[in-house]
Design a protein around this motif. Structure first.
Motif, short mmCIF file in Angstrom:
data_model
loop_
_atom_site.label_atom_id
_atom_site.label_comp_id
_atom_site.label_asym_id
_atom_site.label_seq_id
_atom_site.Cartn_x
_atom_site.Cartn_y
_atom_site.Cartn_z
N GLU A 89 32.01 53.07 34.12
CA GLU A 89 31.30 53.10 35.46
C GLU A 89 30.31 51.70 35.61
O GLU A 89 30.07 51.08 36.73
N VAL A 90 30.41 51.06 34.25
CA VAL A 90 29.41 49.76 34.32
C VAL A 90 30.47 48.77 35.13
O VAL A 90 29.65 47.75 35.98
N THR A 91 31.39 48.68 35.28
CA THR A 91 32.50 47.86 35.96
C THR A 91 32.07 47.82 37.22
O THR A 91 31.73 46.66 37.99
N ALA A 92 31.98 48.97 38.18
CA ALA A 92 31.70 48.99 39.43
C ALA A 92 30.29 48.60 39.70
O ALA A 92 29.93 47.91 40.71
N GLN A 93 29.32 48.95 38.88
CA GLN A 93 28.07 48.39 38.98
C GLN A 93 27.74 47.26 38.88
O GLN A 93 27.03 46.60 39.69
N ASP A 117 33.82 34.34 44.87
CA ASP A 117 34.51 35.25 45.50
C ASP A 117 34.62 36.22 44.49
O ASP A 117 34.70 36.12 43.11
N VAL A 118 34.57 37.62 45.07
CA VAL A 118 34.77 38.69 43.79
C VAL A 118 35.84 39.79 44.41
O VAL A 118 35.96 40.11 45.70
N HIS A 119 36.76 40.11 43.50
CA HIS A 119 37.76 41.23 43.90
C HIS A 119 37.89 42.19 43.07
O HIS A 119 38.12 42.07 41.72
N ALA A 120 37.51 43.25 43.28
CA ALA A 120 37.86 44.65 42.30
C ALA A 120 39.06 45.29 42.81
O ALA A 120 39.43 45.38 43.90
N LEU A 121 39.94 45.28 41.66
CA LEU A 121 41.26 46.03 41.78
C LEU A 121 41.25 47.51 41.39
O LEU A 121 41.25 47.67 39.97
N SER A 122 41.43 48.36 42.28
CA SER A 122 41.73 49.68 42.02
C SER A 122 40.69 50.32 40.83
O SER A 122 41.13 50.70 39.98
N LEU A 123 39.39 49.96 41.00
CA LEU A 123 38.51 50.53 39.99
C LEU A 123 38.37 52.04 39.79
O LEU A 123 38.10 52.58 38.76
N GLU A 124 39.06 52.84 40.85
CA GLU A 124 38.90 54.23 40.75
C GLU A 124 40.04 54.75 40.15
O GLU A 124 40.05 55.73 39.59
N THR A 125 41.09 53.76 39.84
CA THR A 125 42.48 54.09 39.10
C THR A 125 42.63 53.10 37.79
O THR A 125 43.28 52.15 38.05
N PRO A 126 41.77 53.47 36.61
CA PRO A 126 42.12 52.79 35.56
C PRO A 126 43.77 52.57 35.08
O PRO A 126 44.56 53.18 35.60
N THR A 127 43.76 51.55 34.64
CA THR A 127 45.28 51.47 33.81
C THR A 127 45.54 52.37 32.88
O THR A 127 44.60 53.12 32.57
N ALA A 128 46.97 52.63 32.53
CA ALA A 128 47.09 53.79 31.52
C ALA A 128 46.48 53.24 30.10
O ALA A 128 46.23 52.01 29.69
#
Length: 336
Positions: A89-93, A117-128
């Motif tokens: 959860e800290v990533t999104a925070q 610039d900040v780009h969040a990549l599908s934080l709600e869907t972690p990699t496998a």
């Protein structure tokens, strides 16, 4: 400019087709450096940096006016193995903190006149979880590479890529192990500060990932063991080469992402310098393998692009001296 590739194979082709530095600009910068009001070599590495920068910008007397810092964020399924001292959860925070200007990288970017610039990549869907399956599908990896490529401003004249992603030192360690050999423990460090038990779990996860995904293809290593933010950094670094934008590499994670490019195509990192030596233990050996000597060694281990952003000041100083100093003839000073 939209990314000119839609597969990993096409990305490799684009990487291989990238041009080198401008020979005329390099020669002009070298000639100018020999005429400046200083003893030969008196500015040490600053002289080499300025000439290197001039060659990539195609201008023997360049200036740095528009640096860009890009932070990519991603979440990692391997965190299920207990590899980090912090929850995902800290990533999104932290992304929210970047967006509100509260992080270290915000201050450093502002201090050196860089656009952030900040780009969040599908934080709600972690990699496998790469101990059980490839971290990304080919489509996911390509999409992350494209995000990185498209994030680069073609009008920028210097690029720093940084990252945020709980668990991403584990991915970086796995990539380094896969591409440079040795044991998992040689490349795995404490990252965010895991205790001995956490370090053991982390090392075990790296070893399992290496065993499961045996491949000598660097882009497959990135896909199977990396993360979206690592792939995005690789895409951005490749785009910078396409646009002749010099790059300052950040710490261990950024360097591991860049290593996949260097192993995929010889010379793919010629437009980059290492901004700093991270306190993450294996970073020095990673830089040695890449043939990069860091500009700074300040014990930093924050990530975010912070060490590389700080090194913008060094490169700005090098270019300012090279382009702004008078020659002996201009100053009316005898050169002996």
């Amino acid at each position: 400019m939209q990314a000119p590739f839609s597969t990993l194979s096409a990305f490799r082709d684009v990487l291989a087709a990238a041009a080198g530095p401008d020979a005329d600009a390099l020669k002009g910068a070298q000639d100018r450096n020999g005429q400046l009001t200083k003893p030969p070599g008196a500015l040490g590495r600053l002289e080499d940096l300025a000439i290197w920068y001039a060659g990539w910008r195609g201008n023997p007397r360049p200036a740095i006016n528009a640096p860009q810092v890009i932070i990519f964020a991603g979440n990692h399924g391997v965190c299920a193995q207990g590899v980090s001292a912090f929850p995902s959860e800290v990533t999104a925070q932290m992304v929210a903190n970047f967006e509100h200007g509260g992080a270290a990288i915000n201050q450093l970017a502002q201090a050196f006149g860089a656009k952030l610039d900040v780009h969040a990549l599908s934080l709600e869907t972690p990699t496998a979880d790469f101990t059980k399956a490839p971290a990304m599908t080919a489509e996911d990896c390509v999409a992350a590479l494209q995000t990185g490529w498209n994030a680069v401003d073609p009008s920028a004249d210097l690029l720093v890529t940084g990252e945020m992603g709980i668990g991403n030192t584990t991915s970086a360690a796995a990539i380094a192990t896969a591409l440079l050999g040795g044991e998992a423990g040689d490349w795995t460090g404490r990252g965010t500060g895991v205790d001995d038990a956490g370090l053991s779990r982390k090392t075990d996860a790296v070893a399992k990932g290496i065993a499961l995904h045996a491949t000598d293809d660097p882009l497959e290593v990135l896909r199977c063991l990396g993360g979206r933010e690592l792939a995005a950094m690789a895409g951005a670094i490749a785009a910078a080469r396409h646009h002749r934008i010099p790059v300052i590499l950040d710490g261990f994670i950024c360097s591991a992402a860049a290593l996949t490019l260097a192993k995929a195509v010889e010379g793919a990192l010629d437009h980059t310098v290492a901004g700093h030596l991270s306190a993450e233990g294996a970073h020095q050996r990673l830089l040695d393998a890449m043939g990069k000597t860091p500009l700074l060694d300040l014990g930093l281990r924050l990530g975010e692009g912070s060490g590389a952003a700080l090194a913008i000041g060094v490169l700005k100083g090098a270019v300012a001296c090279h382009s702004g100093m008078a020659t002996f003839a201009e100053a009316g000073v005898s050169d002996g």
